[in-house]
Design a protein around this motif. Structure first.
Motif, short mmCIF file in Angstrom:
data_model
loop_
_atom_site.label_atom_id
_atom_site.label_comp_id
_atom_site.label_asym_id
_atom_site.label_seq_id
_atom_site.Cartn_x
_atom_site.Cartn_y
_atom_site.Cartn_z
N TRP A 1 0.64 -44.56 42.27
CA TRP A 1 -0.06 -45.83 42.50
C TRP A 1 -1.47 -45.60 43.01
O TRP A 1 -1.71 -44.71 43.83
N PHE A 2 -2.38 -46.43 42.52
CA PHE A 2 -3.79 -46.37 42.89
C PHE A 2 -4.24 -47.74 43.39
O PHE A 2 -3.88 -48.77 42.79
N ALA A 3 -5.00 -47.75 44.46
CA ALA A 3 -5.59 -48.98 44.98
C ALA A 3 -7.08 -48.96 44.66
O ALA A 3 -7.77 -47.97 44.94
N PHE A 4 -7.54 -50.03 44.05
CA PHE A 4 -8.95 -50.19 43.70
C PHE A 4 -9.49 -51.47 44.32
O PHE A 4 -8.75 -52.42 44.55
N ARG A 5 -10.78 -51.50 44.53
CA ARG A 5 -11.48 -52.72 44.92
C ARG A 5 -12.11 -53.28 43.65
O ARG A 5 -12.73 -52.55 42.89
N PHE A 6 -11.94 -54.59 43.42
CA PHE A 6 -12.58 -55.24 42.29
C PHE A 6 -14.01 -55.57 42.68
O PHE A 6 -14.25 -56.32 43.62
N ASP A 7 -14.96 -54.98 41.98
CA ASP A 7 -16.37 -55.12 42.29
C ASP A 7 -17.11 -56.07 41.36
O ASP A 7 -18.31 -56.28 41.52
N GLY A 8 -16.40 -56.63 40.40
CA GLY A 8 -17.05 -57.46 39.40
C GLY A 8 -16.94 -58.94 39.67
O GLY A 8 -16.50 -59.39 40.71
N ASP A 9 -17.34 -59.69 38.65
CA ASP A 9 -17.23 -61.14 38.64
C ASP A 9 -15.93 -61.50 37.94
O ASP A 9 -15.53 -60.82 36.99
N GLU A 10 -15.28 -62.56 38.36
CA GLU A 10 -13.99 -62.93 37.75
C GLU A 10 -14.11 -63.24 36.26
O GLU A 10 -13.10 -63.22 35.54
N ASN A 11 -15.29 -63.52 35.76
CA ASN A 11 -15.47 -63.72 34.32
C ASN A 11 -15.12 -62.47 33.52
O ASN A 11 -14.87 -62.56 32.32
N GLU A 12 -15.13 -61.33 34.17
CA GLU A 12 -14.76 -60.07 33.51
C GLU A 12 -13.27 -60.02 33.16
O GLU A 12 -12.87 -59.36 32.21
N ILE A 13 -12.46 -60.74 33.91
CA ILE A 13 -11.01 -60.72 33.72
C ILE A 13 -10.66 -61.50 32.46
O ILE A 13 -11.01 -62.67 32.33
N ASN A 14 -9.97 -60.85 31.54
CA ASN A 14 -9.60 -61.48 30.28
C ASN A 14 -8.22 -60.97 29.87
O ASN A 14 -8.09 -59.87 29.34
N ILE A 15 -7.19 -61.78 30.13
CA ILE A 15 -5.83 -61.37 29.77
C ILE A 15 -5.45 -61.82 28.36
O ILE A 15 -4.44 -61.37 27.84
N GLU A 16 -6.25 -62.69 27.75
CA GLU A 16 -5.95 -63.18 26.41
C GLU A 16 -6.37 -62.19 25.33
O GLU A 16 -5.69 -62.05 24.31
N THR A 17 -7.49 -61.52 25.53
CA THR A 17 -7.96 -60.48 24.60
C THR A 17 -8.41 -59.27 25.42
O THR A 17 -9.59 -58.95 25.46
N PRO A 18 -7.45 -58.60 26.10
CA PRO A 18 -7.83 -57.48 26.96
C PRO A 18 -8.38 -56.31 26.16
O PRO A 18 -8.15 -56.20 24.96
N ALA A 19 -9.09 -55.44 26.87
CA ALA A 19 -9.75 -54.28 26.25
C ALA A 19 -10.64 -54.76 25.11
O ALA A 19 -10.69 -54.15 24.05
N GLU A 20 -11.32 -55.88 25.38
CA GLU A 20 -12.24 -56.48 24.40
C GLU A 20 -11.55 -56.74 23.06
O GLU A 20 -12.14 -56.58 22.00
N GLY A 21 -10.27 -57.13 23.14
CA GLY A 21 -9.50 -57.47 21.95
C GLY A 21 -8.79 -56.30 21.30
O GLY A 21 -8.08 -56.48 20.31
N ALA A 22 -8.92 -55.11 21.84
CA ALA A 22 -8.31 -53.92 21.24
C ALA A 22 -6.87 -53.68 21.72
O ALA A 22 -6.23 -52.73 21.30
N HIS A 23 -6.37 -54.54 22.60
CA HIS A 23 -5.03 -54.36 23.14
C HIS A 23 -4.30 -55.70 23.13
O HIS A 23 -4.90 -56.75 23.36
N LYS A 24 -2.99 -55.66 22.85
CA LYS A 24 -2.20 -56.89 22.84
C LYS A 24 -2.05 -57.43 24.26
O LYS A 24 -1.87 -56.67 25.20
N PRO A 25 -2.10 -58.75 24.42
CA PRO A 25 -1.91 -59.35 25.75
C PRO A 25 -0.53 -59.02 26.32
O PRO A 25 0.46 -58.99 25.60
N GLU A 26 -0.49 -58.79 27.62
CA GLU A 26 0.77 -58.54 28.32
C GLU A 26 1.06 -59.62 29.35
O GLU A 26 2.18 -59.71 29.84
N PHE A 27 0.05 -60.41 29.70
CA PHE A 27 0.20 -61.44 30.73
C PHE A 27 -0.19 -62.80 30.17
O PHE A 27 -1.06 -62.91 29.33
N GLU A 28 0.48 -63.85 30.67
CA GLU A 28 0.14 -65.21 30.28
C GLU A 28 -0.60 -65.96 31.38
O GLU A 28 -1.15 -67.03 31.13
N ASP A 29 -0.63 -65.40 32.56
CA ASP A 29 -1.32 -66.02 33.68
C ASP A 29 -1.64 -64.93 34.70
O ASP A 29 -1.05 -63.84 34.66
N TRP A 30 -2.55 -65.21 35.61
CA TRP A 30 -2.86 -64.27 36.68
C TRP A 30 -3.37 -65.03 37.88
O TRP A 30 -3.78 -66.20 37.77
#
Length: 168
Positions: free
Chosen positions: A106-135
């Motif tokens: 397990w790794f603990a990270f601090r989120f340093d970005g803006d929440e607009n960066e979070i995208n569970i509908e098209t993660p990895a800029e659309g290169a990965h299938k969604p795994e979450f429906e909400d966050w």
């Protein structure tokens, strides 16, 4: 403490992503169409380690593939691998019954970005299938109650080990 993944268990990583308020990111697992809603569908990001991949690199990759997040800084990691067993009925469907459960670094990270960066509908800029429906952001101490029962003991260990990081 063990320095190697537990034999017979799928080697994985898990990620605690803290925001500036000391809360952690949790996602609600995507339900398959036509399947009944799962109780305790929330979890922190996690995923398998590819052959030859270092656990830290797997954690960064998995976080990006599941959430689109890249703006992070490392806070801490577990010294040992944490394992849990998967119930027999789930085990038969998962990984063709090959593993008893998962063993995770397990790794603990601090989120340093803006929440607009979070995208569970098209993660990895659309290169990965969604795994979450909400966050959402949640207090770390409350997370074990939201997790499937077979992972709760591990999540309680994470609360104990990482609660010092949940300060704003």
């Amino acid at each position: 403490m063990t320095s190697q993944p537990k034999p017979g268990y799928r080697p994985c990583v898990g990620i605690l992503l803290f925001n500036k308020n000391g809360q952690v990111w949790i996602g609600k697992r995507l339900q398959k169409t036509g399947k009944p809603a799962l109780d305790f569908a929330w979890q922190m990001p996690q995923g398998g380690i590819d052959p030859g991949e270092e656990p830290y690199n797997a954690a960064v990759r998995e976080l990006y593939e599941e959430t689109n997040i890249r703006s992070i800084s490392l806070l801490a990691e577990t010294d040992d691998w944490k394992s849990y067993d998967i119930p027999e009925d789930v085990r038969k469907k998962s990984w063709k019954g090959q593993f008893k459960g998962q063993t995770q670094k397990w790794f603990a990270f601090r989120f340093d970005g803006d929440e607009n960066e979070i995208n569970i509908e098209t993660p990895a800029e659309g290169a990965h299938k969604p795994e979450f429906e909400d966050w959402r952001w949640e207090d770390l101490a409350k997370v074990p109650a939201l997790i499937v029962p077979f992972k709760r003991a591990l999540y309680q260990e994470l609360v104990t080990e990482f609660s010092r990081l949940s300060k704003p």
